[in-house]
Motif scaffolding. Structure first.
Motif, PDB file in Angstrom:
ATOM      1  N   LEU A 154       0.814  -1.204   0.000  1.00 39.71           N
ATOM      2  CA  LEU A 154       0.000   0.000   0.000  1.00 39.71           C
ATOM      3  C   LEU A 154       0.851   1.259   0.000  1.00 39.71           C
ATOM      4  O   LEU A 154       1.959   1.271   0.532  1.00 39.71           O
ATOM      5  CB  LEU A 154      -0.908   0.038   1.239  1.00 39.71           C
ATOM      6  N   GLU A 155       0.295   2.314  -0.596  1.00 37.45           N
ATOM      7  CA  GLU A 155       0.853   3.656  -0.504  1.00 37.45           C
ATOM      8  C   GLU A 155      -0.210   4.542   0.140  1.00 37.45           C
ATOM      9  O   GLU A 155      -1.336   4.610  -0.339  1.00 37.45           O
ATOM     10  CB  GLU A 155       1.234   4.193  -1.885  1.00 37.45           C
ATOM     11  N   LEU A 156       0.170   5.213   1.225  1.00 33.64           N
ATOM     12  CA  LEU A 156      -0.782   5.971   2.013  1.00 33.64           C
ATOM     13  C   LEU A 156      -0.390   7.453   2.066  1.00 33.64           C
ATOM     14  O   LEU A 156       0.492   7.839   2.831  1.00 33.64           O
ATOM     15  CB  LEU A 156      -0.850   5.410   3.438  1.00 33.64           C
ATOM     16  N   PRO A 157      -1.012   8.296   1.283  1.00 31.56           N
ATOM     17  CA  PRO A 157      -0.740   9.738   1.363  1.00 31.56           C
ATOM     18  C   PRO A 157      -1.466  10.349   2.557  1.00 31.56           C
ATOM     19  O   PRO A 157      -2.610   9.994   2.849  1.00 31.56           O
ATOM     20  CB  PRO A 157      -1.281  10.278   0.043  1.00 31.56           C
ATOM     21  N   PHE A 158      -0.813  11.256   3.260  1.00 32.68           N
ATOM     22  CA  PHE A 158      -1.409  11.882   4.431  1.00 32.68           C
ATOM     23  C   PHE A 158      -0.893  13.303   4.560  1.00 32.68           C
ATOM     24  O   PHE A 158       0.038  13.731   3.865  1.00 32.68           O
ATOM     25  CB  PHE A 158      -1.077  11.082   5.692  1.00 32.68           C
ATOM     26  N   THR A 159      -1.507  14.040   5.462  1.00 35.66           N
ATOM     27  CA  THR A 159      -1.014  15.366   5.815  1.00 35.66           C
ATOM     28  C   THR A 159      -1.163  15.541   7.313  1.00 35.66           C
ATOM     29  O   THR A 159      -1.915  14.790   7.960  1.00 35.66           O
ATOM     30  CB  THR A 159      -1.786  16.467   5.053  1.00 35.66           C
ATOM     31  N   ILE A 160      -0.440  16.506   7.869  1.00 39.67           N
ATOM     32  CA  ILE A 160      -0.538  16.810   9.285  1.00 39.67           C
ATOM     33  C   ILE A 160      -1.277  18.133   9.425  1.00 39.67           C
ATOM     34  O   ILE A 160      -0.932  19.121   8.758  1.00 39.67           O
ATOM     35  CB  ILE A 160       0.851  16.935   9.939  1.00 39.67           C
ATOM     36  N   ILE A 161      -2.302  18.167  10.270  1.00 36.86           N
ATOM     37  CA  ILE A 161      -3.081  19.383  10.466  1.00 36.86           C
ATOM     38  C   ILE A 161      -3.046  19.776  11.943  1.00 36.86           C
ATOM     39  O   ILE A 161      -2.729  18.951  12.814  1.00 36.86           O
ATOM     40  CB  ILE A 161      -4.544  19.207  10.011  1.00 36.86           C
ATOM     41  N   LYS A 162      -3.352  21.029  12.206  1.00 37.98           N
ATOM     42  CA  LYS A 162      -3.501  21.502  13.580  1.00 37.98           C
ATOM     43  C   LYS A 162      -4.931  22.010  13.744  1.00 37.98           C
ATOM     44  O   LYS A 162      -5.400  22.857  12.982  1.00 37.98           O
ATOM     45  CB  LYS A 162      -2.509  22.605  13.908  1.00 37.98           C
ATOM     46  N   LYS A 163      -5.615  21.463  14.766  1.00 38.05           N
ATOM     47  CA  LYS A 163      -6.997  21.869  15.004  1.00 38.05           C
ATOM     48  C   LYS A 163      -7.053  23.049  15.977  1.00 38.05           C
ATOM     49  O   LYS A 163      -6.029  23.511  16.494  1.00 38.05           O
ATOM     50  CB  LYS A 163      -7.796  20.685  15.553  1.00 38.05           C
ATOM     51  N   GLU A 164      -8.267  23.516  16.226  1.00 38.02           N
ATOM     52  CA  GLU A 164      -8.461  24.673  17.095  1.00 38.02           C
ATOM     53  C   GLU A 164      -8.000  24.407  18.527  1.00 38.02           C
ATOM     54  O   GLU A 164      -7.728  25.356  19.272  1.00 38.02           O
ATOM     55  CB  GLU A 164      -9.936  25.081  17.089  1.00 38.02           C
ATOM     56  N   ASP A 165      -7.909  23.119  18.911  1.00 35.38           N
ATOM     57  CA  ASP A 165      -7.438  22.813  20.262  1.00 35.38           C
ATOM     58  C   ASP A 165      -5.927  22.957  20.387  1.00 35.38           C
ATOM     59  O   ASP A 165      -5.356  22.777  21.468  1.00 35.38           O
ATOM     60  CB  ASP A 165      -7.869  21.400  20.684  1.00 35.38           C
ATOM     61  N   GLY A 166      -5.245  23.257  19.267  1.00 40.79           N
ATOM     62  CA  GLY A 166      -3.808  23.456  19.290  1.00 40.79           C
ATOM     63  C   GLY A 166      -2.999  22.196  19.082  1.00 40.79           C
ATOM     64  O   GLY A 166      -1.766  22.256  18.979  1.00 40.79           O
ATOM     65  N   ASP A 167      -3.660  21.042  18.991  1.00 45.65           N
ATOM     66  CA  ASP A 167      -2.964  19.768  18.815  1.00 45.65           C
ATOM     67  C   ASP A 167      -2.890  19.392  17.336  1.00 45.65           C
ATOM     68  O   ASP A 167      -3.717  19.815  16.523  1.00 45.65           O
ATOM     69  CB  ASP A 167      -3.688  18.650  19.584  1.00 45.65           C
ATOM     70  N   TYR A 246       0.327   9.320  20.836  1.00 45.85           N
ATOM     71  CA  TYR A 246       1.000   8.106  20.384  1.00 45.85           C
ATOM     72  C   TYR A 246       2.307   8.377  19.632  1.00 45.85           C
ATOM     73  O   TYR A 246       2.968   7.454  19.180  1.00 45.85           O
ATOM     74  CB  TYR A 246       0.068   7.245  19.511  1.00 45.85           C
ATOM     75  N   ILE A 247       2.690   9.649  19.494  1.00 47.48           N
ATOM     76  CA  ILE A 247       3.942  10.009  18.816  1.00 47.48           C
ATOM     77  C   ILE A 247       4.759  10.919  19.732  1.00 47.48           C
ATOM     78  O   ILE A 247       4.230  11.885  20.301  1.00 47.48           O
ATOM     79  CB  ILE A 247       3.657  10.719  17.478  1.00 47.48           C
ATOM     80  N   GLU A 248       6.032  10.616  19.887  1.00 48.94           N
ATOM     81  CA  GLU A 248       6.887  11.385  20.785  1.00 48.94           C
ATOM     82  C   GLU A 248       7.176  12.794  20.262  1.00 48.94           C
ATOM     83  O   GLU A 248       7.162  13.761  21.008  1.00 48.94           O
ATOM     84  CB  GLU A 248       8.210  10.645  21.014  1.00 48.94           C
ATOM     85  N   GLU A 249       7.447  12.916  18.973  1.00 54.22           N
ATOM     86  CA  GLU A 249       7.871  14.192  18.422  1.00 54.22           C
ATOM     87  C   GLU A 249       6.702  15.176  18.263  1.00 54.22           C
ATOM     88  O   GLU A 249       5.546  14.772  18.088  1.00 54.22           O
ATOM     89  CB  GLU A 249       8.530  14.003  17.050  1.00 54.22           C
ATOM     90  N   ASP A 250       7.063  16.438  18.305  1.00 52.99           N
ATOM     91  CA  ASP A 250       6.126  17.495  17.958  1.00 52.99           C
ATOM     92  C   ASP A 250       6.066  17.576  16.434  1.00 52.99           C
ATOM     93  O   ASP A 250       7.063  17.837  15.766  1.00 52.99           O
ATOM     94  CB  ASP A 250       6.608  18.830  18.533  1.00 52.99           C
ATOM     95  N   LEU A 251       4.892  17.339  15.867  1.00 55.96           N
ATOM     96  CA  LEU A 251       4.757  17.307  14.413  1.00 55.96           C
ATOM     97  C   LEU A 251       4.364  18.659  13.830  1.00 55.96           C
ATOM     98  O   LEU A 251       4.066  18.755  12.639  1.00 55.96           O
ATOM     99  CB  LEU A 251       3.724  16.249  14.004  1.00 55.96           C
ATOM    100  N   THR A 252       4.389  19.694  14.660  1.00 57.61           N
ATOM    101  CA  THR A 252       4.021  21.031  14.166  1.00 57.61           C
ATOM    102  C   THR A 252       4.831  21.453  12.929  1.00 57.61           C
ATOM    103  O   THR A 252       4.269  22.069  12.009  1.00 57.61           O
ATOM    104  CB  THR A 252       4.186  22.069  15.281  1.00 57.61           C
ATOM    105  N   PRO A 253       6.144  21.152  12.860  1.00 54.48           N
ATOM    106  CA  PRO A 253       6.903  21.568  11.671  1.00 54.48           C
ATOM    107  C   PRO A 253       6.379  20.984  10.370  1.00 54.48           C
ATOM    108  O   PRO A 253       6.689  21.500   9.282  1.00 54.48           O
ATOM    109  CB  PRO A 253       8.329  21.058  11.966  1.00 54.48           C
ATOM    110  N   TYR A 254       5.595  19.912  10.437  1.00 50.06           N
ATOM    111  CA  TYR A 254       5.081  19.273   9.234  1.00 50.06           C
ATOM    112  C   TYR A 254       3.687  19.773   8.862  1.00 50.06           C
ATOM    113  O   TYR A 254       3.121  19.325   7.852  1.00 50.06           O
ATOM    114  CB  TYR A 254       5.042  17.761   9.395  1.00 50.06           C
ATOM    115  N   VAL A 255       3.119  20.658   9.684  1.00 46.97           N
ATOM    116  CA  VAL A 255       1.797  21.193   9.373  1.00 46.97           C
ATOM    117  C   VAL A 255       1.905  22.125   8.175  1.00 46.97           C
ATOM    118  O   VAL A 255       2.743  23.029   8.135  1.00 46.97           O
ATOM    119  CB  VAL A 255       1.214  21.965  10.584  1.00 46.97           C
ATOM    120  N   LEU A 256       1.049  21.896   7.197  1.00 46.02           N
ATOM    121  CA  LEU A 256       1.041  22.741   6.004  1.00 46.02           C
ATOM    122  C   LEU A 256       0.349  24.054   6.320  1.00 46.02           C
ATOM    123  O   LEU A 256      -0.743  24.066   6.890  1.00 46.02           O
ATOM    124  CB  LEU A 256       0.339  22.029   4.846  1.00 46.02           C
ATOM    125  N   SER A 257       0.969  25.154   5.956  1.00 43.45           N
ATOM    126  CA  SER A 257       0.382  26.461   6.226  1.00 43.45           C
ATOM    127  C   SER A 257      -0.726  26.769   5.232  1.00 43.45           C
ATOM    128  O   SER A 257      -0.797  26.206   4.152  1.00 43.45           O
ATOM    129  CB  SER A 257       1.469  27.529   6.153  1.00 43.45           C
TER     130      SER A 257
END
Length: 257
Positions: A154-167, A246-257
């Motif tokens: 499988l190939e799984l495309p995804f994106t990282i988002i930030k919701k209004e709760d800041g997570d 469930y993930i140790e790292e802060d994924l904020t740098p991967y959030v698309l603006s």
């Protein structure tokens, strides 16, 4: 890396209560083995209760209703009421994760997937004349199809988002692309009634002698159905569980603006 584990985790794992989210083992996005270990433990140790708080029902067995497949352009077979078993014992064998391209590739191996259910069928073709003695058939019966040693890539495309709760949350942005292979298919047809005759034995002999050709006609249908459920359930899981659980790292740098 984590997408593969959590995709199937959210679909083939079943959480007994809300406390499960709090008990998740956090993994680094660089620690592939941690995710695989977490995923496999969930598959084997957690029951089939579903995730009521996310409105997710158990899917092993996975219920299928009115699923139709065409066999050799001769017969349309419709499983009116059936189940697919075996997804919870599947294993992630390989995967790769690219946070920049936001694409994961994974290989999933299922030792056996079993489809069982009541079916009706009908069709007409010259092939049926030589096989069953008539050029057209209509009937019903019970079927069990065992797909052995199924491998899905499988190939799984995804994106990282930030919701209004800041997570941050994972969001799947497209259905998985995949191919699959299997080593064998075993058919067990019972009560195959055409007219006044039970042709179960003849059908089993033909199907099991020609499974390699036949599986091309309808094998993909059942794999598609499984992935369809996976994708729906994965969306529900990701939409409700922030990555920080469930993930140790802060994924904020991967959030698309």
């Amino acid at each position: 890396m984590f997408v593969s584990g959590l995709l199937l985790l959210s679909c083939t794992l079943f959480f007994s209560d809300a406390s499960f989210v709090d008990s998740l083992t956090k993994c680094s996005i660089k620690d592939n083995q941690c995710v695989i270990n977490m995923f496999q433990k969930m598959l084997h140790d957690i029951g089939e209760a579903g995730i009521p708080e996310f409105d997710l029902v158990p899917i092993d067995p996975m219920k299928i209703t009115n699923v139709s497949v065409n066999v050799l352009d001769a017969v349309t077979l419709t499983i009116q009421d059936g189940v697919i078993k075996g997804f919870k014992t599947c294993e992630v064998k390989k995967y790769s994760f690219d946070p920049d391209k936001q694409l994961e590739k994974q290989q999933i191996f299922c030792n056996a997937l079993t489809v069982k259910g009541q079916f009706v069928f009908g069709g007409s073709s010259p092939m049926l004349q030589s096989l069953l003695g008539g050029s057209s058939v209509n009937g019903n019966g019970k079927a069990k199809i065992k797909l052995e040693h199924v491998t899905m890539n499988l190939e799984l495309p995804f994106t990282i988002i930030k919701k209004e709760d800041g997570d941050t949350y994972i969001r799947l942005i497209d259905k998985p692309k995949y191919d699959y292979d299997l080593q064998k298919a075993v058919f067990d047809i019972k009560h195959l009634i055409i007219g006044d005759n039970d042709l179960s034995q003849a059908a089993n002999t033909y199907l099991n002698s020609n499974w390699k050709t036949l599986i091309k006609s309808f094998g993909k249908t059942f794999v598609d159905k499984g992935l369809e459920y996976f994708f729906v359930f994965a969306h529900k899981f990701y939409d409700n569980v922030p990555t920080k659980l469930y993930i140790e790292e802060d994924l904020t740098p991967y959030v698309l603006s």
